[in-house]
Write a protein that holds these residues in place. Sequence first.
Motif, PDB file in Angstrom:
ATOM      1  N   MET A  48       0.925  -1.111   0.063  1.00 57.00           N
ATOM      2  CA  MET A  48      -0.001   0.047   0.062  1.00 57.00           C
ATOM      3  C   MET A  48       0.996   1.340  -0.018  1.00 57.00           C
ATOM      4  SD  MET A  48      -3.364   0.920  -0.149  1.00 57.00           S
ATOM      5  CE  MET A  48      -4.129  -0.723   0.534  1.00 57.00           C
ATOM      6  N   LEU A  49       0.699   1.883  -1.171  1.00 57.87           N
ATOM      7  CA  LEU A  49       1.556   3.249  -1.140  1.00 57.87           C
ATOM      8  C   LEU A  49       0.547   4.402  -0.364  1.00 57.87           C
ATOM      9  CD1 LEU A  49       3.607   5.372  -2.195  1.00 57.87           C
ATOM     10  CD2 LEU A  49       1.836   5.370  -4.373  1.00 57.87           C
ATOM     11  N   ASN A  50       1.005   5.037   0.537  1.00 56.99           N
ATOM     12  CA  ASN A  50       0.299   6.103   1.212  1.00 56.99           C
ATOM     13  C   ASN A  50       1.144   7.235   0.894  1.00 56.99           C
ATOM     14  OD1 ASN A  50      -1.090   4.574   3.950  1.00 56.99           O
ATOM     15  ND2 ASN A  50       0.376   3.509   2.810  1.00 56.99           N
ATOM     16  N   LEU A  51       0.680   8.310   0.503  1.00 54.00           N
ATOM     17  CA  LEU A  51       0.905   9.804   0.078  1.00 54.00           C
ATOM     18  C   LEU A  51       0.321  10.702   1.047  1.00 54.00           C
ATOM     19  CD1 LEU A  51       0.844   9.654  -3.826  1.00 54.00           C
ATOM     20  CD2 LEU A  51       2.661   9.241  -2.419  1.00 54.00           C
ATOM     21  N   LEU A  52       1.154  11.238   2.122  1.00 53.77           N
ATOM     22  CA  LEU A  52       0.727  11.735   2.959  1.00 53.77           C
ATOM     23  C   LEU A  52       0.732  13.342   3.095  1.00 53.77           C
ATOM     24  CD1 LEU A  52       1.883   9.380   5.908  1.00 53.77           C
ATOM     25  CD2 LEU A  52      -0.344   9.326   4.487  1.00 53.77           C
ATOM     26  N   ARG A  53      -0.306  14.044   3.243  1.00 53.82           N
ATOM     27  CA  ARG A  53      -0.013  15.536   3.594  1.00 53.82           C
ATOM     28  C   ARG A  53      -0.601  15.932   4.926  1.00 53.82           C
ATOM     29  NH1 ARG A  53      -2.159  17.329  -1.192  1.00 53.82           N
ATOM     30  NH2 ARG A  53      -0.078  16.784  -2.352  1.00 53.82           N
ATOM     31  N   PHE A  54       0.252  16.539   5.791  1.00 55.73           N
ATOM     32  CA  PHE A  54       0.033  16.519   6.889  1.00 55.73           C
ATOM     33  C   PHE A  54      -0.823  18.004   7.420  1.00 55.73           C
ATOM     34  CE2 PHE A  54       4.128  14.248   7.359  1.00 55.73           C
ATOM     35  CZ  PHE A  54       3.484  12.980   7.841  1.00 55.73           C
ATOM     36  N   ASP A  55      -1.440  17.962   8.532  1.00 53.14           N
ATOM     37  CA  ASP A  55      -2.333  19.038   9.031  1.00 53.14           C
ATOM     38  C   ASP A  55      -0.972  19.961   9.589  1.00 53.14           C
ATOM     39  OD1 ASP A  55      -3.288  21.017  11.042  1.00 53.14           O
ATOM     40  OD2 ASP A  55      -5.226  19.862  10.814  1.00 53.14           O
ATOM     41  N   PRO A  56      -0.997  21.379   9.112  1.00 53.52           N
ATOM     42  CA  PRO A  56       0.070  22.056   9.162  1.00 53.52           C
ATOM     43  C   PRO A  56       0.018  22.426  10.936  1.00 53.52           C
ATOM     44  CG  PRO A  56      -1.716  23.383   8.352  1.00 53.52           C
ATOM     45  CD  PRO A  56      -2.282  22.014   8.181  1.00 53.52           C
ATOM     46  N   ASP A  57      -1.114  22.164  11.737  1.00 57.72           N
ATOM     47  CA  ASP A  57      -1.104  22.275  13.002  1.00 57.72           C
ATOM     48  C   ASP A  57      -1.011  21.146  13.829  1.00 57.72           C
ATOM     49  OD1 ASP A  57      -1.255  23.497  15.570  1.00 57.72           O
ATOM     50  OD2 ASP A  57      -3.519  23.552  15.559  1.00 57.72           O
ATOM     51  N   GLY A  58       0.330  20.723  13.791  1.00 56.26           N
ATOM     52  CA  GLY A  58       0.913  19.370  14.483  1.00 56.26           C
ATOM     53  C   GLY A  58       0.573  17.922  13.681  1.00 56.26           C
ATOM     54  N   GLY A  59       0.290  17.920  12.623  1.00 62.68           N
ATOM     55  CA  GLY A  59       0.044  16.860  11.840  1.00 62.68           C
ATOM     56  C   GLY A  59       0.994  15.829  12.032  1.00 62.68           C
ATOM     57  N   ARG A  60       2.361  16.323  11.660  1.00 68.14           N
ATOM     58  CA  ARG A  60       3.417  15.310  11.680  1.00 68.14           C
ATOM     59  C   ARG A  60       3.448  14.717  13.189  1.00 68.14           C
ATOM     60  NH1 ARG A  60       7.524  14.584   8.051  1.00 68.14           N
ATOM     61  NH2 ARG A  60       6.963  16.289   6.864  1.00 68.14           N
ATOM     62  N   GLU A  61       3.416  15.477  14.246  1.00 67.69           N
ATOM     63  CA  GLU A  61       3.697  14.848  15.412  1.00 67.69           C
ATOM     64  C   GLU A  61       2.615  14.032  15.764  1.00 67.69           C
ATOM     65  OE1 GLU A  61       3.683  18.088  14.730  1.00 67.69           O
ATOM     66  OE2 GLU A  61       5.884  18.555  14.991  1.00 67.69           O
ATOM     67  N   ARG A  62       1.151  14.236  15.362  1.00 68.37           N
ATOM     68  CA  ARG A  62       0.369  12.945  15.487  1.00 68.37           C
ATOM     69  C   ARG A  62       0.577  11.981  14.689  1.00 68.37           C
ATOM     70  NH1 ARG A  62      -2.565  17.751  15.298  1.00 68.37           N
ATOM     71  NH2 ARG A  62      -3.653  17.551  13.462  1.00 68.37           N
ATOM     72  N   HIS A  63       1.055  12.055  13.313  1.00 70.67           N
ATOM     73  CA  HIS A  63       1.348  11.174  12.690  1.00 70.67           C
ATOM     74  C   HIS A  63       2.419   9.991  13.449  1.00 70.67           C
ATOM     75  CE1 HIS A  63       1.706   8.520   9.256  1.00 70.67           C
ATOM     76  NE2 HIS A  63       2.847   8.759   9.222  1.00 70.67           N
ATOM     77  N   LEU A  64       3.425  10.783  13.860  1.00 70.43           N
ATOM     78  CA  LEU A  64       4.407   9.823  14.645  1.00 70.43           C
ATOM     79  C   LEU A  64       3.777   9.106  15.843  1.00 70.43           C
ATOM     80  CD1 LEU A  64       7.432  12.081  14.446  1.00 70.43           C
ATOM     81  CD2 LEU A  64       7.072  10.140  13.200  1.00 70.43           C
ATOM     82  N   GLU A  65       2.653   9.510  16.293  1.00 72.42           N
ATOM     83  CA  GLU A  65       2.022   8.852  17.480  1.00 72.42           C
ATOM     84  C   GLU A  65       1.193   7.808  16.909  1.00 72.42           C
ATOM     85  OE1 GLU A  65      -1.655  10.213  20.491  1.00 72.42           O
ATOM     86  OE2 GLU A  65      -0.403  11.676  19.650  1.00 72.42           O
ATOM     87  N   TYR A  66       0.539   7.942  15.856  1.00 74.72           N
ATOM     88  CA  TYR A  66      -0.137   6.906  15.057  1.00 74.72           C
ATOM     89  C   TYR A  66       0.718   5.915  14.929  1.00 74.72           C
ATOM     90  CZ  TYR A  66      -1.885   4.429  11.034  1.00 74.72           C
ATOM     91  OH  TYR A  66      -2.092   3.507  10.072  1.00 74.72           O
ATOM     92  N   LEU A  67       1.738   6.114  14.205  1.00 69.21           N
ATOM     93  CA  LEU A  67       2.585   5.057  13.803  1.00 69.21           C
ATOM     94  C   LEU A  67       3.326   4.089  15.051  1.00 69.21           C
ATOM     95  CD1 LEU A  67       4.884   6.896  11.177  1.00 69.21           C
ATOM     96  CD2 LEU A  67       3.234   5.078  10.822  1.00 69.21           C
TER      97      LEU A  67
END
Length: 123
Positions: free
Chosen positions: A23-42
């Motif tokens: 599964m190819l996942n192309l991600l565009r983060f929410d500018p308000d803390g999205g990258r950090e929440r994505h790391l939490e998700y991982l």
Amino acid sequence: MVAFSPAAFADFLTTNDDTAIVMLNLLRFDPDGGRERHLEYLKMAEPILDRFGAKILFRGDGLPVLTVGDTQGWDAVLLVQYPNRTAFKAMVDDPEYQAAFQVGKSALRDIILQPLKQSANLM
């Protein structure tokens, strides 16, 4: 918006299930803390992936797009391998994954999920 297309998801699940998919996942983060929440998700999702026989093959940040035209870059890319389509569906339906998915969903402004299958012919 993060949502499965019901028709595409149903078609994906009705096709032959005997081979691994990536599964190819192309991600565009929410500018308000999205990258950090994505790391939490991982952190939440990785043990769940393992339970279903899935593994992250590649995780990386997007660099500037090199092609011309109506293109827009992505913040990050994930390649996740699943043993088969049934394993992917079982994971998506899993209550523990559903909780993690809510965190992941809150991290994203946009996503593309593109299933890939191994090709016998490279070109």
